[in-house]
Design a protein around this motif. Structure first.
Motif, mmCIF file in Angstrom:
data_model
loop_
_atom_site.group_PDB
_atom_site.id
_atom_site.type_symbol
_atom_site.label_atom_id
_atom_site.label_comp_id
_atom_site.label_asym_id
_atom_site.label_seq_id
_atom_site.Cartn_x
_atom_site.Cartn_y
_atom_site.Cartn_z
ATOM 1 N N ASP A 126 13.856 -25.589 -8.979
ATOM 2 C CA ASP A 126 12.649 -25.940 -8.056
ATOM 3 C C ASP A 126 11.353 -25.018 -8.233
ATOM 4 O O ASP A 126 10.351 -25.440 -8.511
ATOM 5 C CB ASP A 126 12.987 -26.307 -6.782
ATOM 6 C CG ASP A 126 13.941 -27.010 -6.297
ATOM 7 O OD1 ASP A 126 14.101 -28.157 -7.122
ATOM 8 O OD2 ASP A 126 14.611 -27.048 -5.159
ATOM 9 N N ASP A 167 11.431 -23.528 8.841
ATOM 10 C CA ASP A 167 10.202 -24.191 9.164
ATOM 11 C C ASP A 167 10.190 -25.434 8.249
ATOM 12 O O ASP A 167 9.037 -25.599 7.765
ATOM 13 C CB ASP A 167 9.011 -23.343 8.912
ATOM 14 C CG ASP A 167 9.005 -22.139 9.910
ATOM 15 O OD1 ASP A 167 9.311 -22.202 11.201
ATOM 16 O OD2 ASP A 167 8.536 -20.993 9.653
ATOM 17 N N GLY A 168 11.191 -25.802 7.901
ATOM 18 C CA GLY A 168 11.332 -27.015 7.060
ATOM 19 C C GLY A 168 11.179 -26.846 5.479
ATOM 20 O O GLY A 168 11.004 -27.980 4.921
ATOM 21 N N TYR A 169 11.299 -25.845 5.067
ATOM 22 C CA TYR A 169 11.280 -25.238 3.717
ATOM 23 C C TYR A 169 12.513 -24.363 3.461
ATOM 24 O O TYR A 169 13.128 -23.601 4.299
ATOM 25 C CB TYR A 169 10.136 -24.316 3.529
ATOM 26 C CG TYR A 169 8.623 -25.334 3.671
ATOM 27 C CD1 TYR A 169 8.254 -25.883 2.593
ATOM 28 C CD2 TYR A 169 8.034 -24.947 4.881
ATOM 29 C CE1 TYR A 169 7.155 -26.763 2.820
ATOM 30 C CE2 TYR A 169 6.791 -25.826 4.742
ATOM 31 C CZ TYR A 169 6.237 -26.693 3.820
ATOM 32 O OH TYR A 169 5.091 -27.481 4.049
ATOM 33 N N MET A 170 12.884 -24.613 2.389
ATOM 34 C CA MET A 170 13.946 -23.704 1.810
ATOM 35 C C MET A 170 13.238 -22.496 1.248
ATOM 36 O O MET A 170 12.291 -22.409 0.447
ATOM 37 C CB MET A 170 14.849 -24.292 0.609
ATOM 38 C CG MET A 170 15.663 -25.479 0.946
ATOM 39 S SD MET A 170 16.728 -25.229 2.024
ATOM 40 C CE MET A 170 17.774 -23.745 1.768
ATOM 41 N N LYS A 171 13.574 -21.365 1.523
ATOM 42 C CA LYS A 171 13.222 -19.881 1.057
ATOM 43 C C LYS A 171 14.296 -19.248 0.191
ATOM 44 O O LYS A 171 15.532 -19.032 0.890
ATOM 45 C CB LYS A 171 13.007 -19.208 2.243
ATOM 46 C CG LYS A 171 12.156 -19.725 3.549
ATOM 47 C CD LYS A 171 10.642 -19.914 3.200
ATOM 48 C CE LYS A 171 9.953 -20.169 3.957
ATOM 49 N NZ LYS A 171 8.417 -19.900 4.415
ATOM 50 N N TYR A 181 19.320 -17.492 0.046
ATOM 51 C CA TYR A 181 18.247 -18.532 0.704
ATOM 52 C C TYR A 181 18.599 -18.873 2.050
ATOM 53 O O TYR A 181 19.497 -18.736 2.700
ATOM 54 C CB TYR A 181 18.379 -19.563 -0.171
ATOM 55 C CG TYR A 181 19.719 -20.455 -0.296
ATOM 56 C CD1 TYR A 181 20.049 -21.269 0.627
ATOM 57 C CD2 TYR A 181 20.692 -20.296 -1.332
ATOM 58 C CE1 TYR A 181 21.251 -21.995 0.638
ATOM 59 C CE2 TYR A 181 21.972 -20.956 -1.554
ATOM 60 C CZ TYR A 181 22.151 -21.829 -0.510
ATOM 61 O OH TYR A 181 23.483 -22.483 -0.547
ATOM 62 N N ILE A 188 10.514 -32.562 -4.192
ATOM 63 C CA ILE A 188 11.303 -32.264 -2.958
ATOM 64 C C ILE A 188 12.726 -31.796 -3.171
ATOM 65 O O ILE A 188 13.419 -32.044 -4.127
ATOM 66 C CB ILE A 188 11.326 -33.553 -2.107
ATOM 67 C CG1 ILE A 188 11.800 -33.149 -0.458
ATOM 68 C CG2 ILE A 188 12.173 -34.522 -2.531
ATOM 69 C CD1 ILE A 188 11.586 -34.347 0.565
ATOM 70 N N GLN A 189 13.291 -30.852 -2.107
ATOM 71 C CA GLN A 189 14.586 -30.424 -2.454
ATOM 72 C C GLN A 189 15.611 -31.036 -1.308
ATOM 73 O O GLN A 189 15.248 -30.584 -0.175
ATOM 74 C CB GLN A 189 14.833 -29.165 -2.514
ATOM 75 C CG GLN A 189 16.110 -28.392 -2.433
ATOM 76 C CD GLN A 189 16.970 -28.869 -3.634
ATOM 77 O OE1 GLN A 189 16.652 -28.612 -4.711
ATOM 78 N NE2 GLN A 189 18.157 -29.465 -3.267
ATOM 79 N N PHE A 204 17.098 -21.951 5.175
ATOM 80 C CA PHE A 204 16.115 -23.170 5.510
ATOM 81 C C PHE A 204 15.254 -22.600 6.865
ATOM 82 O O PHE A 204 15.654 -22.196 7.777
ATOM 83 C CB PHE A 204 17.173 -24.313 5.902
ATOM 84 C CG PHE A 204 16.147 -25.459 6.343
ATOM 85 C CD1 PHE A 204 15.332 -25.994 5.312
ATOM 86 C CD2 PHE A 204 16.011 -25.837 7.683
ATOM 87 C CE1 PHE A 204 14.885 -27.449 5.559
ATOM 88 C CE2 PHE A 204 15.553 -26.863 7.984
ATOM 89 C CZ PHE A 204 14.704 -27.792 6.974
#
Length: 168
Positions: free
Chosen positions: A95, A125-129, A121, A103-104, A123
């Motif tokens: 990604d 605030d709605g995002y994968m970090k 990794y 989108i993931q 999750f």
């Protein structure tokens, strides 16, 4: 994102595309670039949703994503809970590397994945970090893994109300 019909009926997507502007996403069951080449090159889908572990690894999935980029199709990597954290981490790295990221999907992981795999990794605030550890950022606890014997699984047969077998 919902697949409107069995994914292997790529010619039917021509009819669907002609009658809707709803974004279409498919690919969860695809194994190679040839499964999705017609859909991508004819711009019949908006998102290609393949999984790293189903398509032969990072290199082959990157080829699929590169083909998709040529036609304006975005990525939407499959991230179901039954895929391992290693597969998911590889998708997350892809990604970050492709220009057509869309989108993931992330559904979390099934037990006992959190005991066996330590991931960097997260999750939030709605995002994968992605993490900052080397490689894919996944460590495997082999002692924990040894406590869980391999049990082959398969999807149950999917049948319609009239009893006919139907694609997932």
């Amino acid at each position: 994102m919902r697949t409107p019909l069995p994914q292997r009926t790529s010619r039917a997507f021509e009819l669907i595309r002609a009658h809707t502007v709803t974004p279409l996403a498919v690919g969860e069951v695809f194994n190679s670039i040839w499964d999705c080449q017609h859909l991508i090159s004819n711009r019949l889908i908006d998102y290609i949703r393949c999984a790293v572990s189903h398509t032969g690894g990072i290199t082959h999935l990157r080829k699929i994503f590169d083909l998709a980029a040529l036609y304006g199709v975005r990525t939407g990597s499959h991230g179901a809970g039954d895929l391992s954290p290693v597969s998911f981490a590889a998708a997350l790295q892809l990604d970050l590397a492709v220009p057509n990221f869309g989108i993931q999907e992330y559904m979390g992981h099934l037990s006992p994945a959190e005991e066996v795999f330590q991931t960097s990794y997260r999750f939030e605030d709605g995002y994968m970090k992605p993490g900052d550890t080397p490689g894919l950022g996944v460590e495997i606890d082999e002692e924990a893994a040894a406590r869980y014997a391999y049990e082959p699984k398969s999807l149950p047969v999917n049948r319609l109300h009239d009893g006919t077998i139907h694609d997932w």
